[in-house]
Design a protein around this motif. Structure first.
Motif, PDB file in Angstrom:
ATOM      1  N   UNK A  41      23.070   5.860  37.615  1.00 55.31           N
ATOM      2  CA  UNK A  41      21.670   5.464  37.270  1.00 55.31           C
ATOM      3  C   UNK A  41      21.745   5.121  35.736  1.00 55.31           C
ATOM      4  N   UNK A  42      22.270   5.840  34.964  1.00 57.57           N
ATOM      5  CA  UNK A  42      22.166   5.770  33.490  1.00 57.57           C
ATOM      6  C   UNK A  42      22.880   4.361  32.939  1.00 57.57           C
ATOM      7  N   UNK A  43      24.101   4.140  33.497  1.00 55.14           N
ATOM      8  CA  UNK A  43      24.924   3.084  33.469  1.00 55.14           C
ATOM      9  C   UNK A  43      24.272   1.651  33.862  1.00 55.14           C
ATOM     10  N   UNK A  44      23.804   1.919  34.921  1.00 53.80           N
ATOM     11  CA  UNK A  44      22.984   0.717  35.604  1.00 53.80           C
ATOM     12  C   UNK A  44      21.490   0.051  34.899  1.00 53.80           C
ATOM     13  N   UNK A  45      21.224   0.967  34.007  1.00 50.92           N
ATOM     14  CA  UNK A  45      20.048   0.682  33.025  1.00 50.92           C
ATOM     15  C   UNK A  45      20.298  -0.242  32.039  1.00 50.92           C
ATOM     16  N   UNK A  46      21.752  -0.343  31.859  1.00 53.55           N
ATOM     17  CA  UNK A  46      21.868  -1.235  30.575  1.00 53.55           C
ATOM     18  C   UNK A  46      22.119  -2.732  31.125  1.00 53.55           C
ATOM     19  N   UNK A  47      21.157  -3.308  31.124  1.00 54.19           N
ATOM     20  CA  UNK A  47      21.055  -4.729  31.453  1.00 54.19           C
ATOM     21  C   UNK A  47      21.405  -6.004  30.544  1.00 54.19           C
ATOM     22  N   UNK A  48      21.424  -7.086  30.721  1.00 54.53           N
ATOM     23  CA  UNK A  48      21.949  -8.064  29.920  1.00 54.53           C
ATOM     24  C   UNK A  48      20.691  -8.279  28.810  1.00 54.53           C
ATOM     25  N   UNK A  49      19.295  -8.355  29.305  1.00 53.80           N
ATOM     26  CA  UNK A  49      18.331  -8.464  28.608  1.00 53.80           C
ATOM     27  C   UNK A  49      18.420  -7.293  27.250  1.00 53.80           C
ATOM     28  N   UNK A  50      18.687  -6.269  27.895  1.00 55.45           N
ATOM     29  CA  UNK A  50      18.735  -4.783  26.896  1.00 55.45           C
ATOM     30  C   UNK A  50      19.657  -5.482  25.832  1.00 55.45           C
ATOM     31  N   UNK A  51      20.970  -5.600  26.102  1.00 60.16           N
ATOM     32  CA  UNK A  51      22.129  -6.182  25.187  1.00 60.16           C
ATOM     33  C   UNK A  51      21.547  -7.225  24.256  1.00 60.16           C
ATOM     34  N   UNK A  52      21.006  -8.113  24.866  1.00 61.99           N
ATOM     35  CA  UNK A  52      20.592  -9.376  24.048  1.00 61.99           C
ATOM     36  C   UNK A  52      19.414  -8.719  22.894  1.00 61.99           C
ATOM     37  N   UNK A  53      18.768  -7.821  23.075  1.00 60.05           N
ATOM     38  CA  UNK A  53      17.979  -7.429  22.314  1.00 60.05           C
ATOM     39  C   UNK A  53      18.345  -6.354  21.083  1.00 60.05           C
TER      40      UNK A  53
END
Length: 354
Positions: A41-53
């Motif tokens: 559940x923690x790993x799944x929270x890292x989305x592309x939009x988060x990385x782009x921020x």
């Protein structure tokens, strides 16, 4: 060292971390990491939009994570400070409260001596009992900052809440720091509930061990709001953006996944007990542990040699040269398969020393 280093830096003996081999050749049981993966559940929270921020700085107040931690432990948000691992939390504490002097056991986490030297904190080493337990009465009326890893970092032994409470009662005029890196592997020794009754306690915690986030570098402090103000002043004088965006998000979702947390902790406890039985069957002396590691020795071969022999067989444990524990090896609790590999290697070694 270069000719430009200060005398103080030249004099400091830095902390020596455990080996981190990258070739995957070893069964790695040397740095007390969790053998189970980070919660999905923690790993799944890292989305592309988060990385782009990531072009923006992280939240210096770590507000979403502070709220989750506060809610989980039943304290106010003003009682929580998020740090870059618990080592940074300890460094903040030594800077804020160490100038009056610090005291801690003679066998404990090696970073305490480093911080004491780095931040000019006169240090007193208080001897553990013969069985490696802490005698709480030796810390009464310390007249300096008390620092205790509970469970203790090299021995795995833990003080009860009532023993810690007696230390607090008998040190009302100075700070008591409880380093809880391994607390989730023990039984009912978490001091966070005491925060509401005592204003002189600082509970230092980490996501590295029981939450499987050693590589995420997330720690947190729980304390009276006035102490958190002190420690925030240290933080903002050093590194305001101390915790990165991805790690905060991982930690926030890891603490929400209580089912996975409880499952992995229970597995580690069960495996620890099985390992202790297996070692005792081989006539090892094993120190009772409330952590995710055990300290063990045999009279057949000294600790340093045993460490080397295990390494030759592809099993990496930890050996310390401290006089009181130099005959022991420290074994991190791994998976059942990793423990079998350890026992198999020890059986081979012991056969050679009969």
């Amino acid at each position: 060292m270069s000719k430009f280093a200060t005398a103080k830096i030249n004099a400091i003996a830095p902390y020596v971390p455990g080996e981190q081999p990258r070739d995957k050749r070893y069964v790695k049981l040397n740095t007390n990491e969790n053998p189970y993966y980070t919660a999905q559940k923690a790993v799944n929270a890292i989305s592309e939009s988060v990385v782009k921020s990531l072009n923006r700085y992280s939240d210096p107040e770590c507000k979403p994570l502070v709220k989750v931690v506060a809610d989980y432990y039943g304290v106010g948000e003003e009682n929580v400070l998020i740090t870059n691992g618990s080592d940074e939390a300890l460094a903040f504490c030594f800077q804020a409260y160490g100038s009056c002097g610090v005291c801690y056991p003679d066998v404990t986490y090696g970073f305490y001596d480093v911080f004491a030297n780095m931040y000019d904190c006169p240090a007193e080493h208080i001897a553990l009992n013969e069985d490696f337990s802490v005698d709480e009465t030796k810390y009464f009326a310390a007249k300096k900052t008390v620092v205790l890893a509970n469970p203790n970092a090299q021995t795995g032994k833990a003080l009860s809440l009532s023993q810690i409470e007696q230390i607090l009662i008998n040190n009302r005029e100075n700070i008591v720091i409880i380093d809880q890196a391994y607390v989730d592997f023990g039984e009912n020794c978490n001091v966070i509930p005491l925060i509401k009754r005592y204003k002189n306690i600082v509970a230092v915690n980490t996501f590295s061990k029981s939450r499987s986030l050693a590589g995420g570098r997330i720690g947190f402090i729980v304390a009276d709001k006035e102490l958190i103000c002190d420690l925030n002043k240290v933080k903002y004088s050093f590194h305001p953006y101390n915790v990165n965006t991805l790690s905060m998000l991982l930690a926030k979702n890891a603490i929400k996944d209580d089912e996975y947390f409880l499952l992995t902790v229970s597995k580690i406890k069960k495996t620890r007990e099985e390992l202790c039985r297996g070692l005792k069957d081989m006539n090892f002396e094993v120190v009772p542990s409330s952590a995710n590691f055990v300290l063990a020795k045999t009279d057949k071969v000294d600790g340093g040699k045993l460490y080397e022999l295990l390494k030759e067989k592809g099993v990496l444990v930890r050996h310390f040269s401290d006089e009181r524990i130099k005959d022991y090896i420290r074994i991190t609790i791994g998976t059942d398969g990793e423990m079998k590999a350890l026992i198999d290697a020890l059986v081979e070694i012991m056969e050679e020393y009969q």
